[in-house]
Write a protein that holds these residues in place. Structure first.
Motif, PDB file in Angstrom:
ATOM      1  N   ILE A 186       4.775  14.050  10.671  1.00 54.15           N
ATOM      2  CA  ILE A 186       4.040  12.813  10.388  1.00 54.15           C
ATOM      3  C   ILE A 186       2.557  13.056  10.154  1.00 54.15           C
ATOM      4  N   ASP A 187       1.904  13.773  11.066  1.00 56.84           N
ATOM      5  CA  ASP A 187       0.470  14.011  10.935  1.00 56.84           C
ATOM      6  C   ASP A 187       0.147  14.768   9.647  1.00 56.84           C
ATOM      7  N   GLU A 192      -2.290  14.939   4.342  1.00 62.17           N
ATOM      8  CA  GLU A 192      -2.213  15.569   3.021  1.00 62.17           C
ATOM      9  C   GLU A 192      -1.824  14.606   1.898  1.00 62.17           C
ATOM     10  N   LYS A 193      -1.137  13.508   2.227  1.00 59.21           N
ATOM     11  CA  LYS A 193      -0.668  12.602   1.177  1.00 59.21           C
ATOM     12  C   LYS A 193      -1.193  11.174   1.311  1.00 59.21           C
ATOM     13  N   VAL A 194      -0.966  10.553   2.468  1.00 60.65           N
ATOM     14  CA  VAL A 194      -1.327   9.146   2.637  1.00 60.65           C
ATOM     15  C   VAL A 194      -2.840   8.933   2.691  1.00 60.65           C
ATOM     16  N   LEU A 195      -3.531   9.705   3.528  1.00 59.44           N
ATOM     17  CA  LEU A 195      -4.977   9.536   3.685  1.00 59.44           C
ATOM     18  C   LEU A 195      -5.736   9.713   2.363  1.00 59.44           C
ATOM     19  N   PRO A 196      -5.477  10.756   1.584  1.00 59.41           N
ATOM     20  CA  PRO A 196      -6.190  10.910   0.309  1.00 59.41           C
ATOM     21  C   PRO A 196      -5.984   9.730  -0.643  1.00 59.41           C
ATOM     22  N   GLU A 197      -4.773   9.179  -0.655  1.00 59.95           N
ATOM     23  CA  GLU A 197      -4.500   8.042  -1.536  1.00 59.95           C
ATOM     24  C   GLU A 197      -5.250   6.799  -1.067  1.00 59.95           C
TER      25      GLU A 197
END
Length: 231
Positions: A186-187, A192-197
């Motif tokens: 999850i982290d 790597e995916k959710v936060l940048p978007e």
């Protein structure tokens, strides 16, 4: 609200942040209006909602053991750390028995907590954080310290302003828990995916910052909570 460039923390003084700083520096009047709005509206809402918030507090205590509020260290403008106010929606010490982000169907969420999360009522106590200046009604959602350490230089520009209760990213990713539900790490997936978007929306909001746009975002948040989908 906006410090002089020379007074920013050293780790924020880079070309990537300067681009956004220069945009905000030209909109200081809007930033002042934003702060006045936050103080006035948060004060009125706290008075109006004091009884409903007391009822919610009682429901939380009756539903499960633990404190009424969930207090966790988050990061706001210029890297300042503060403990956010939220109604507790999970079992006591949930942050010690799982990830810092929540997935859909997380077994740490209480019965009352599930209802509060669906309606975003768990965030009502953040009105206290708005009054203190640690948060604003609209702005990048405050992240835990461990995630802020993963920020790219450009992402640090979001720390030029106080963290927010809602944002365009929050609206677009209102079902974030469902997105992370199928992830094995999850982290890792979040960083790597959710936060940048999400940060793409947050940075774009700074580029196009205006007080009027923030009012629109607040109304869009209400509609999103009511079930309207935005793509």
């Amino acid at each position: 609200m906006l410090r002089e460039w020379d007074n920013l923390p050293t780790w924020m003084k880079c070309p990537e942040v300067k681009e956004y700083y220069d945009i905000l520096a030209k909109r200081k009047l809007s930033l002042r209006i934003k702060r006045i709005f936050d103080i006035v509206v948060a004060s009125v809402l706290l008075i109006v909602l004091v009884i409903p918030m007391m009822v919610i507090a009682i429901m939380i205590k009756l539903d499960s053991q633990g404190p009424v509020f969930f207090r966790q260290e988050r990061v706001t403008s210029y890297g300042k750390k503060f403990k956010i106010h939220k109604f507790r929606t999970m079992v006591n010490n949930a942050d010690k028995i799982g990830s810092a982000v929540t997935v859909d169907g997380d077994n740490r969420i209480t019965k009352i907590g599930s209802k509060l999360r669906n309606l975003r009522l768990d965030e009502l106590p953040q009105l206290l954080d708005v009054l203190s200046g640690n948060m604003s009604f609209v702005g990048t959602r405050p992240e835990s310290t461990k995630y802020v350490k993963k920020y790219s230089k450009e992402m640090r520009a979001t720390l030029l302003l106080p963290a927010g209760i809602t944002s365009e990213a929050s609206i677009r990713y209102k079902d974030e828990a469902k997105l992370l539900d199928k992830a094995d790490a999850i982290d890792k997936v979040y960083v790597e995916k959710v936060l940048p978007e999400k940060m793409k929306y947050n940075l774009e909001s700074i580029r196009k910052f205006s007080f009027f746009k923030e009012i629109v975002t607040m109304f869009r948040t209400v509609f999103a909570v009511a079930g309207k989908e935005y793509r």
